[in-house]
Design an enzyme around this catalytic site. Structure first.
Site, PDB file in Angstrom:
ATOM      1  N   ARG A  60      25.065 -79.083  -4.587  1.00 30.24           N
ATOM      2  CA  ARG A  60      26.126 -78.399  -5.333  1.00 30.24           C
ATOM      3  C   ARG A  60      27.522 -78.844  -4.914  1.00 30.24           C
ATOM      4  NH1 ARG A  60      28.759 -72.860  -5.313  1.00 30.24           N
ATOM      5  NH2 ARG A  60      28.983 -72.250  -7.500  1.00 30.24           N
ATOM      6  N   ILE A  86      32.339 -73.397 -12.186  1.00 31.52           N
ATOM      7  CA  ILE A  86      30.933 -73.653 -11.898  1.00 31.52           C
ATOM      8  C   ILE A  86      30.325 -72.300 -11.539  1.00 31.52           C
ATOM      9  CG2 ILE A  86      31.530 -74.297  -9.510  1.00 31.52           C
ATOM     10  CD1 ILE A  86      29.043 -76.050  -9.437  1.00 31.52           C
ATOM     11  N   SER A  87      29.253 -71.934 -12.207  1.00 28.10           N
ATOM     12  CA  SER A  87      28.677 -70.594 -12.031  1.00 28.10           C
ATOM     13  C   SER A  87      28.108 -70.412 -10.628  1.00 28.10           C
ATOM     14  CB  SER A  87      27.571 -70.353 -13.058  1.00 28.10           C
ATOM     15  OG  SER A  87      28.089 -70.333 -14.364  1.00 28.10           O
ATOM     16  N   GLN A  88      28.014 -69.159 -10.218  1.00 19.25           N
ATOM     17  CA  GLN A  88      27.436 -68.866  -8.915  1.00 19.25           C
ATOM     18  C   GLN A  88      25.958 -69.268  -8.902  1.00 19.25           C
ATOM     19  OE1 GLN A  88      28.327 -64.582  -9.754  1.00 19.25           O
ATOM     20  NE2 GLN A  88      26.511 -64.252  -8.497  1.00 19.25           N
ATOM     21  N   PRO A  89      25.459 -69.724  -7.761  1.00 18.15           N
ATOM     22  CA  PRO A  89      24.083 -70.224  -7.692  1.00 18.15           C
ATOM     23  C   PRO A  89      23.025 -69.237  -8.171  1.00 18.15           C
ATOM     24  CG  PRO A  89      25.292 -70.844  -5.730  1.00 18.15           C
ATOM     25  CD  PRO A  89      26.189 -69.925  -6.502  1.00 18.15           C
TER      26      PRO A  89
END
Length: 243
Positions: A60, A86-89
């Protein structure tokens, strides 16, 4: 100015993503991220081994702006420029799990952004198509994906509301930005027995994550899951070059 939908980025990728050194960097941090925020999430613990392994593998930090890379393995969204994130994992993992991807599936992603979600998808299937409306983001994501060796990903600069009709139908679709309503064009490009995972709702109201299924007779069934917060989906009314 060139139309946003007219540019398709196709690449000859290096062979074998495993060869890139990024896959061997910060491995312990990725493993901790998966264990702490995804596998043992108190609200949505995940048991899907394939998705967990994909989250452990994809670096990431490579998809995050350099000045923010120290935060890459925290469970939070991060800005990537142009008012996008970028979205949270954890949400990446859960949306991917909801797709129920099989190796032979052809998957369409709307909203490439950093390219991270596309890389996770490519760990699970042989064919990923991804559309990004902001040229600078799409070109940057394409470079990262190319360098990492994801040769099953095709990226197009274009309007996500139009899908990618030349390669429809798609077995699975994932949308990483929120339209006010589910675009009819995407429903048309979804294969029978296919499914879409999509956040839906106005940015000034409550958005919900929705799973859309199309049965063998073409009937659409939707299931609203839980509240989420995504950037709005661009393209419905914007003029070429605006973002």
């Amino acid at each position: 100015m060139r139309p946003l939908y007219s540019l398709i980025l196709a690449f000859i990728f290096i062979a074998g993503a495993e060869q890139h050194p990024a896959f061997k960097e910060r491995v312990n941090e990725r493993q901790l991220m998966v264990s702490k925020y995804i596998e043992k999430d108190p609200h949505m613990p995940m048991e899907n081994g394939a998705v967990l392994e994909a989250m452990r593998r994809v670096p990431r930090h490579v998809f995050v702006p350099e000045e923010l890379r120290e935060f890459a393995y925290e469970n939070r969204p991060l800005p990537i420029g142009y008012n996008q994130t970028i979205s949270q994992p954890a949400i990446v993992a859960h949306m991917t799990e909801l797709l129920e991807i099989e190796a032979a599936h052809k998957v369409l992603e709307i909203g490439t952004g950093s390219g991270y979600q596309a890389a996770v998808l490519a760990e699970l299937c042989h064919s990923v198509y991804t559309v990004e409306i902001i040229p600078a983001l799409g070109e940057r994501a394409a470079m990262v994906l190319r360098d990492l060796g994801y040769d099953q990903i095709r990226l197009r600069i274009g309007n996500g509301y139009e899908g990618w009709p030349e390669h429809a139908p798609f077995d699975r679709m994932i949308v990483t930005c929120a339209p006010d309503d589910i675009p009819e064009t995407l429903l048309e490009q979804l294969a029978p027995e296919g499914r879409i995972v999509i956040p839906v709702g106005n940015p000034y109201e409550t958005q919900y994550l929705v799973v859309v299924k199309k049965n063998s007779k073409g009937r659409i069934i939707t299931e609203k899951l839980y509240p989420v917060r995504f950037v709005p989906m661009l393209g419905k009314t914007m003029q070429s070059g605006e973002y």
